[in-house]
Structures are given as C-alpha cells and as structure tokens.
Design a protein around this motif. Structure first.
Motif, PDB file in Angstrom:
ATOM      1  N   SER A 256       0.813  -1.216   0.000  1.00 19.94           N
ATOM      2  CA  SER A 256       0.000   0.000   0.000  1.00 19.94           C
ATOM      3  C   SER A 256       0.848   1.268   0.000  1.00 19.94           C
ATOM      4  CB  SER A 256      -0.925  -0.015   1.217  1.00 19.94           C
ATOM      5  OG  SER A 256      -0.176   0.058   2.423  1.00 19.94           O
ATOM      6  N   ARG A 257       2.046   1.195   0.559  1.00 24.72           N
ATOM      7  CA  ARG A 257       2.888   2.391   0.632  1.00 24.72           C
ATOM      8  C   ARG A 257       3.788   2.560  -0.591  1.00 24.72           C
ATOM      9  NH1 ARG A 257       4.811   2.340   7.049  1.00 24.72           N
ATOM     10  NH2 ARG A 257       2.705   2.545   7.902  1.00 24.72           N
ATOM     11  N   GLY A 259       3.275   2.493  -3.816  1.00 28.75           N
ATOM     12  CA  GLY A 259       2.802   3.378  -4.877  1.00 28.75           C
ATOM     13  C   GLY A 259       3.029   4.844  -4.542  1.00 28.75           C
ATOM     14  N   THR A 260       2.769   5.233  -3.272  1.00 26.19           N
ATOM     15  CA  THR A 260       2.953   6.626  -2.857  1.00 26.19           C
ATOM     16  C   THR A 260       4.422   7.018  -2.926  1.00 26.19           C
ATOM     17  OG1 THR A 260       1.053   6.440  -1.386  1.00 26.19           O
ATOM     18  CG2 THR A 260       2.568   8.262  -0.981  1.00 26.19           C
ATOM     19  N   LEU A 261       5.301   6.148  -2.412  1.00 21.71           N
ATOM     20  CA  LEU A 261       6.735   6.460  -2.423  1.00 21.71           C
ATOM     21  C   LEU A 261       7.278   6.540  -3.849  1.00 21.71           C
ATOM     22  CD1 LEU A 261       8.045   4.260   0.535  1.00 21.71           C
ATOM     23  CD2 LEU A 261       7.153   6.574   0.561  1.00 21.71           C
ATOM     24  N   ARG A 262       6.826   5.636  -4.693  1.00 18.52           N
ATOM     25  CA  ARG A 262       7.277   5.650  -6.092  1.00 18.52           C
ATOM     26  C   ARG A 262       6.841   6.935  -6.779  1.00 18.52           C
ATOM     27  NH1 ARG A 262       4.927   0.806  -9.381  1.00 18.52           N
ATOM     28  NH2 ARG A 262       3.046   1.947  -8.770  1.00 18.52           N
ATOM     29  N   ALA A 263       5.605   7.386  -6.482  1.00 21.98           N
ATOM     30  CA  ALA A 263       5.114   8.626  -7.090  1.00 21.98           C
ATOM     31  C   ALA A 263       5.918   9.832  -6.604  1.00 21.98           C
ATOM     32  CB  ALA A 263       3.635   8.803  -6.775  1.00 21.98           C
ATOM     33  N   LYS A 264       6.223   9.862  -5.296  1.00 19.11           N
ATOM     34  CA  LYS A 264       7.029  10.958  -4.767  1.00 19.11           C
ATOM     35  C   LYS A 264       8.409  10.989  -5.398  1.00 19.11           C
ATOM     36  CE  LYS A 264       5.000  11.489  -0.133  1.00 19.11           C
ATOM     37  NZ  LYS A 264       5.273  11.408   1.314  1.00 19.11           N
ATOM     38  N   GLN A 280      13.628   8.427  -0.745  1.00 18.69           N
ATOM     39  CA  GLN A 280      12.538   7.479  -0.960  1.00 18.69           C
ATOM     40  C   GLN A 280      13.076   6.091  -1.295  1.00 18.69           C
ATOM     41  OE1 GLN A 280       9.710   8.389  -0.047  1.00 18.69           O
ATOM     42  NE2 GLN A 280      10.086  10.596   0.051  1.00 18.69           N
TER      43      GLN A 280
END
Length: 910
Positions: A256-257, A259-264, A280
């Motif tokens: 779940s985390r 995707g957010t880290l990859r986007a950042k 990241q």
C-alpha cells in the motif's frame, strides 16, 4: 417423551406394559437371569406407549407383556358397570391401533399419542405363565462417564509428559470433548482448551511486541522473518492463522505504501531533486523485500527530468573534516551534553578557512544554540509546574523505548516529576523527558521569541522525534541534513551500548529500594556505584543531579506505627488522638519475650545513629519497657550499672532509662484504666554498626496500656523532632517524587503460581531440594485467587507467591489446605527475605478441609491497612488427588477461603 429411535438405540425399553428411559429405569425392573438362548418367534409392532391393558380374559395383543392379576376385591355394581365401559373403550382403541399397522404414530381413542417400533425380543419366562414368546428389557447401557474419565486422564498424562506440546494437548482434550461431549469431564476438558488458547494468545502477544519496533521502522522483511519463525512453533490453525495474518499485514502495508513512495520519487526526479529520490529509495530498501527496489528503479528510469539536477561539487578536504566534526557535535547534543556540543562546534568553526564551509558552520552553530536552549529551558520548566496541574509527558522509559503518560502532577523537584494517573503514580526523570514535551513547554513559556518554533523543531530532530518536528511550522525549512540526524538518533535509541543499558538497570534497582527503610542503605550504595563505575555513560551524565542527591540517604528515618510490626497482645488503634500499638493485657515476666513491637531499618557502616521512640502510658509503671536489638548492649534490668548483650529473640532484654516524668510511679497510685494518657519521646542508645545492612530494634513489655506510636533514627540530629517539625518532615517526604509511588502499589488481582514437573514424593522437601528449584520452573501462571486447580497432575511441586493487601488494620488468621503436603510463609513487610512459616499442612486434606490438622491454622497476626505483605505457599504432590489453597479471617470475623484476587498482587514472572 420417548420416541422410536430411543428404543432402537437402546436408550429406552418397556417392561410390564410400562416404558422407561435408560436413566430412569427402576432396579426392580431388572429381569431374572435368562435361560439358555432359544430361537425367538418373530413379531412386530410393539407399542411404546402406555395403553391400558384389557381386563382379564381378554386376549393380549401380540408382543405385549400381560399385567399381573389385579388384587381381588368385592366390586360394587357401579364400579362393575364403569369397568365394562372402560374395557369396551380400551378394546376398541387397541383394535384400531392393530388395524392401522405401520411404524408411524397415530391417535388412540383416549387421545394419547400411540407409537410402535420394531425390535427383536429375547426369550423370557414370566412367573405364573406358560411358555411363550415374550420380551425381556435390553441390558442397561452404562453411562459414558467411565470411558470419558479414562480419556481425560490420558489427556492429562500426555500434558504432563509433553508440557510444551500445546498442539498435542489441544488434540487430546478436544478428543475428549468430541467423544464424550455430554459427560462431566467434557466441561473440564473445555477449560483446558481455553487455557491452551490463552497460552497461544499470550505467546502471540510476545511475538507482536518483538515485531513492534521493526514494524514501526518499516523493516518489513525482518517482521515477516520473525513471524515465519514463530509460525513453525505450533502446527495448529489457532496459532498459524494469526501468524499468517501478521505476515500478510506486513506485505500489505508495503504494497500500500509503495505506490505513494514511487510517485514521490518520480516527481522528485522530474524536478531534479536527487536527495529526495535517494531518501525514498533508501526507505524502500529498508523494507528488505525482494523485488520492490528493482521495480522502484525501473519506474524511475522511465521518468525524464524536466531540468538536469545541479551537479554536486567535489568535496574539499576541509569540508570533509567539518563533516566528521559535525557528526561528533550532533552525537553530544543527542545525548543532551549541550555545553560540550557547543564548545566543540565553536572550536571547529574557529579553525575553518574556506568561506563556504565556515558559513555553513556559523549557521549550524546558530541552530545548535537554539536547540540546546529549547532543551535546557523546556525541561527546567517541569519543576515549576503546579501540583494538581494536568500534564502529558513523553519520555524514554526503563526499556529504552519512547513512552508517554498523562495525568496530574503530584510533585516535582527539578530532577524528577511524579504524575498521578488514576490509582497509579509514575515517576519520570527530567533527564529522560522526550524532546516533544521539552519543546512544548519551551514554546508555552511566558517570554516568547520569533525563533522559538525553529528551536523546538531542531530539538526534536536532534533527538530523533521526526513526527513531533513535523507538527511545528518552520520558515525557512530546516536543512536537509537534519533528516539524517533524526534517523541516526532514532537508530541510536534502538542499539543501546551495553554499558548504558547496565547503568540504567542499576539505577532502576536503586530507585525501587530507596524508600524502603530496609533497603535504603543498599540503594545508596548503588547510587554511589553509578557515579564511580558508570560516570562516563550518557545516562549518568544527563541524570547526575538525580543520582547525586540520593547518595546522602540512609542517615535519617522517621517511622510511624504503620512502619512497625507487633506480636503478642499488641493491637493497633487510636489512643488519646495518637495512632499506635497498645499492649492489651498484663503478663508475667516469663512472657516478656513474646509481647513486643519491632521496627527495622538499613544502617550505613560506621555511622553514629541516635534513636528516640515515641511511647505512651498513664504512669511510670505502665511506661516501663525493655529493649533488644541488632548488635545492641543495654543496662541489665537487675543491675543497672552492668551492661549486657541483648540480641533480637534472646532470653535477655535490656532496661531503658526513662527521662524525668511528672507521672505517678505506680498504677495503683491513680485511678482509671491502663492506657496511653501521656506520650513521651524516650532515647534508646544504638551502637555504631561496623557493617552496613538491616538492623532491628524490639521494644518489649509486660504492662497493659504500654504503647508505641513512632521512632526516629538519625545521624543528623541531637534530639527528637518537635511536633511541628515532625509534621513538616512527613510533608516533605510525601512531596518527594517517588515516595507516594512506592506506597501506592495496591492489589493487582491475582497471585503467581509456578510448578515443577516430574518430581517424585509428597513432601515439600522433595521440591525444595530439587536442582530445578527455585529458578527453573516448568511453567507459571497468574491465578485469580489464592488456589491452584484441583486434580491437576501427579508428581509435581507448586509455589504460589506475591503480596497480600489487608483491607483494614487488625489481627488476621490464615489457613492452608493441600494434598499432599504444604507450607505457608508470610513476611513482616513486602520483602521475601523476612518471611516466616506461619502454618503448614503435614499431610493431605480436602480442598475445603481447612481444619483437619491443627498446624493448618496460623496464630493471629497483626497487619496494617495500606501496606502489603509478601506471602508464599509451597506444595508437593505425589500421586492421587492434588490441590493447594490459602484462606484468611479478617479482623471482623469474616472469612475469605480462598483469599480472592482483589486482596492479592503477583510477583512478576522472570
């Protein structure tokens, strides 16, 4: 109601036209021994209902057993007519039932439910009848209790020889339930299953606690490995299921985390922010999960930066030197050695030549000064918080973990603050107060500056509390390098050097002993060892004030009657407005050694102590008392010019010289009862003790009315305290952080039971002489009352121990009952070292058989409300029945047998 299948399964039968279930069958209905087997004639459709038998002379329907002849008696005409009518109705009903046939129930003429059932008869020859086919009742089917008990015993035996095979135990007890679910032992087996489930739950909780820190720092692979290893411990769904859930939870959290880290990271790469990309990626790498880093790199490789990032200039030699010094500076600041950190940074900055590096050092010096000021001033404000104020504190606890407590302030002294949370008091060292609390206090002070927010955020980052720092708005933003500082500080809290950990453990032991008069001297010794042997540790340096202040302890003790114990005819009560122990009966001189008040304290070596005791009476005769003590010599009562040794418990007791008192010499010289009308401080000389340790003083009397209210042992004063001074001393003691916490330990609701398996014999000595006793029990559990399970196992020993909390002050009587042998021990206070055997059970007694042996009951024992007393029961079981339980009688005569959990606190498991 009996049904067809009851007869088919042998759970019901018919005898002489009456039907019985197997449980209700009268013994009188048992058939006589059957003749040799013969081939019975087949028949069908035997009714299972209670259809009345036709009158004599009527044909009996096939398969029905005839009723015995009715007793002859003259009948009236009316009864004869009634009999004929009834007979006609019965015959018609029976005929209808025979014509209907089949196995299904139908309605008889009398409205009764008629059911028929097929079964094979056995030949039976009733008395008074000729030969012919008939039915004998089936043999009585035994209940399932005997095989159930055998199965349960087998399960218990398996548990005894396989104490750690929980899956096997679960299976064994579950088999009892499945096969004999309606038996009495099935309920016991269900409780055993519940106990195994409880153990599963407890052990799962322990693994969860181990996984808490790596889960919080996103070390997901470490969490998965931990639960995978734990999963293999027990091959049972109730164990493996929760383990699988935890493994799934770690994987799901990472997924779940990600995707957010990859986007950042992708956004940072587009902007050319290499530091954010690295941040990241490092976070994903820390997870330790295969595949995520490769997927992360693959996704970033597809992102084209909007503008090329600024190339990092090569580092100069002076910049490298400064970088190394900066790390040392931050390490000092993290340990709260602020002065040393500022001095080192200033010295390093003065030696720099390069303009850019010197400018960076100047900014760092300014920021460091702000952070140090926030830490120093914020923690200092704790001592100024008013008593009763609500406060929430974050701190580092005794296990080196971040913790928090919220409640009202009881007291503070600049080194410690005590927070009252419900019935619990928590003491927090100012040196261990977390950055979040220090920053909040700093920002909340009356005098505010524009730089306060920045100072508070910097303090939180330096001590590794990133979450607290994020809540503080700072403009301009803190330099990026502080993120690394925070991460390293957080890691440092996890990897504590052994010397630091040892120093904290020594300190915790000292704090736990300091307010106990019997252990104060030991605590002082530990505080001194901290300064001498651990002075270089960061823990001691930041808490030096708290440690040094207590090295002067052990020089004065102010004891009240609640700090004393008594035996014989002494009772605690209020006399002339003073709480004290009063002797309630005159005695002969031969009984002197059995009637006394005793108090104990820990003395420092080679220290001149003085003792004053506050005693009461109505005349000089009643005030006469004698003394015994550790290493004590006193005047011989028979020859005052002679000094004799008067050790505790000896045959001799020393006389005490009384000060001048304006009281009648003898009780016969005045009127009134023997009671403490007058209270006086009387000096009792003490020796200079050559060795440190616990010392005892015993005051003995044969006089009714002699009373003791308190004592002062001091190396600091030359006379007893005045009344106002004594009240001030008590107030100051109560306002010392830690004192109330040491006194507020109430009942925790249970007592620890430990057991040692595979020890033969039925004597307590078989347990206490075993090599595994006392440090290696086979298992342990906290029981909710002072009683162990009944019929638990064979060839084992038990120890139940903890503290008992008397609800009221007065005399208590204790009992113990065991099978086989048992002993009951009680201490004069909360220390196990002072325990004495007060009762025993020399051989087996029933679970509620409290008075089979005289030794099972103790003598009356005076206990004080608000204090706790160490209690211990030992028990040894050979074979057969087994149990152990302890009960008591309260001063008002009420009995609690066994003692309930709300009077008990358990010793913590090792």
């Amino acid at each position: 109601m009996l049904r067809e299948d009851d007869f088919e399964r042998g759970q019901a039968h018919t005898f002489e036209n009456r039907s019985f279930c197997i449980q209700c069958r009268p013994l009188a209905t048992l058939p006589p021994p059957a003749p040799p087997p013969t081939t019975p004639k087949p028949f069908k459709h035997v009714s299972s209902t209670r259809i009345p038998r036709p009158p004599s002379g009527h044909m009996t329907p096939p398969g029905e057993m005839p009723l015995p002849p009715a007793p002859s008696a003259p009948a009236s005409r009316g009864s004869l007519v009634a009999g004929v009518v009834i007979a006609v109705i019965v015959v018609l009903g029976a005929g209808f039932a025979m014509m209907s046939g089949g196995n299904k129930g139908s309605r008889g003429g009398d409205g009764m439910d008629v059911r028929v059932v097929d079964r094979d008869p056995k030949p039976y020859q009733p008395q008074g009848r000729g030969p012919g086919p008939d039915v004998s009742p089936p043999p009585v089917t035994p209940t399932n209790e005997d095989p159930a008990k055998k199965a349960y015993s087998k399960a218990v035996e398996f548990r005894q020889f396989n104490p750690n095979d929980l899956v096997g135990q679960f299976k064994a007890f579950d088999e009892v339930i499945q096969l004999y679910g309606t038996s009495g032992v099935a309920d016991i087996a269900r409780r055993e299953i519940m106990a195994i489930r409880k153990r599963f739950t407890d052990e799962l909780g322990q693994v969860s606690e181990q996984a808490r820190i790596p889960m919080g720092s996103e070390e997901f692979q470490a969490v998965i490995d931990l639960w995978t290893r734990a999963k293999s411990r027990y091959g049972h769904a109730e164990w493996t299921g929760p383990a699988d859930d935890k493994i799934r939870e770690a994987n799901d959290m990472a997924a779940s985390r990600f995707g957010t880290l990859r986007a950042k990271a992708a956004e940072a790469r587009k902007l050319g922010d290499a530091n954010e990309v690295k941040k990241q990626r490092d976070r994903v790498t820390r997870w330790g999960l295969p595949g995520y880093v490769d997927e992360f790199d693959k996704a970033l490789a597809e992102v084209t930066p909007d503008k090329p990032g600024k190339p990092t200039p090569p580092s100069s030699k002076e910049a490298d030197v400064y970088g190394g010094a900066w790390k040392e500076v931050i390490a000092l600041a993290t340990r709260r050695e602020y002065d040393a950190a500022l001095a080192l940074l200033q010295k390093t900055s003065d030696a720099l030549k390069e303009k850019d590096v010197k400018a960076e050092a100047a900014r760092d010096l300014e920021d460091l000064a702000l952070a140090c000021r926030a830490g120093t001033e914020g923690r200092a404000l704790l001592s100024k918080i008013a008593k009763g104020q609500k406060l929430s504190i974050s701190y580092v606890d005794d296990a080196w973990a971040r913790a928090g407590v919220e409640g009202t302030v009881s007291c503070a002294d600049g080194q410690r603050v005590e927070i009252k949370r419900g019935e619990e008091a928590v003491v927090v060292l100012v040196g261990e107060i977390g950055a979040a609390t220090a920053a909040e206090l700093f920002r909340g002070r009356a005098t505010k500056l524009p730089t306060d927010a920045r100072a508070a955020a910097l303090l939180c980052m330096i001590e590794g509390d990133t979450e607290a720092a994020k809540k503080i708005a700072v403009n301009p933003a803190l330099p990026e390098k502080y993120a690394g500082v925070a991460a390293e500080a957080a890691e440092g809290l996890k990897a504590v050097p052994p010397k630091e950990d040892e120093a904290r453990k020594v300190f915790v032991e000292a704090e736990g002993s300091y307010f106990d008069p019997l252990r104060t001297a030991d605590a002082v010794k530990l505080y001194k060892s901290l300064l001498a042997e651990f002075g270089a540790t960061a823990f001691v340096r930041r808490n030096k004030g708290a440690i040094t202040g207590r090295t002067e302890g052990g020089k004065e003790y102010v004891l009240s009657s609640a700090d004393m114990s008594a035996t014989g005819f002494f009772k605690l009560g209020k006399h002339n407005g003073v709480e004290g122990w009063m002797s309630t009966k005159d005695q002969e001189m031969a009984q002197l050694k059995d009637n006394y008040v005793q108090f104990d304290f820990s003395a420092l070596a080679d220290t001149d102590y003085r003792l004053w005791v506050n005693v009461g009476g109505c005349c000089q005769e009643v005030l006469t008392f004698y003394v015994q003590g550790t290493d004590l010599s006193a005047p011989n009562p028979k020859k005052l010019s002679e000094t004799i040794a008067v050790p505790i418990g000896g045959e001799l007791a020393g006389g005490v010289k009384m000060p001048y008192l304006s009281l009648k010499k003898k009780h016969s010289d005045h009127t009134g009862p023997k009671e403490p009308d007058k209270w006086e401080w009387v000096p009792v000389p003490l020796p200079k003790y050559a060795a440190a340790g616990v010392k005892s003083v015993r005051l003995l009397t044969i006089q009714k009315g002699f009373s003791v209210a308190g004592a002062v042992i001091s190396a600091l004063r030359t006379g007893p305290p005045k009344e106002k001074e004594l009240a001030e001393m008590e107030r100051a003691k109560a306002e010392t952080p830690g004192y109330l916490a040491s006194r507020s330990s109430g009942p925790a609701g249970g007592i620890l039971r430990e057991w040692w398996l595979d020890i033969q014999g039925g004597d307590v000595s078989n347990l206490t002489s075993n090599p595994s006793y006392p440090d290696k029990p086979s298992g342990s559990k906290v029981e909710d009352k002072f009683a162990a399970p009944v019929d638990w196992a064979d060839n084992y020993g038990t120890r139940m121990r903890g503290w008992v909390h008397p609800p009221v002050t007065g005399n208590y009587i204790f009992w113990i009952t065991t099978d086989d042998q048992g002993e009951l021990w009680l201490s004069a206070d909360d220390t196990p070292e002072r325990k004495q055997r007060i009762a025993s059970c020399p051989s087996y007694a029933g679970p509620t058989e409290w008075q089979k042996h005289a030794q099972q009951q103790s003598a009356p024992i005076a206990l004080v409300a608000g204090k706790r007393y160490y209690v211990e029961a030992l028990h040894k079981e050979g074979v057969g029945g087994d149990h152990v339980a302890v009960g008591w009688q309260l001063p008002d005569g009420k009995q609690e047998r066994p003692i309930p959990g709300n009077r008990l606190s358990p010793v913590k498991k090792k």
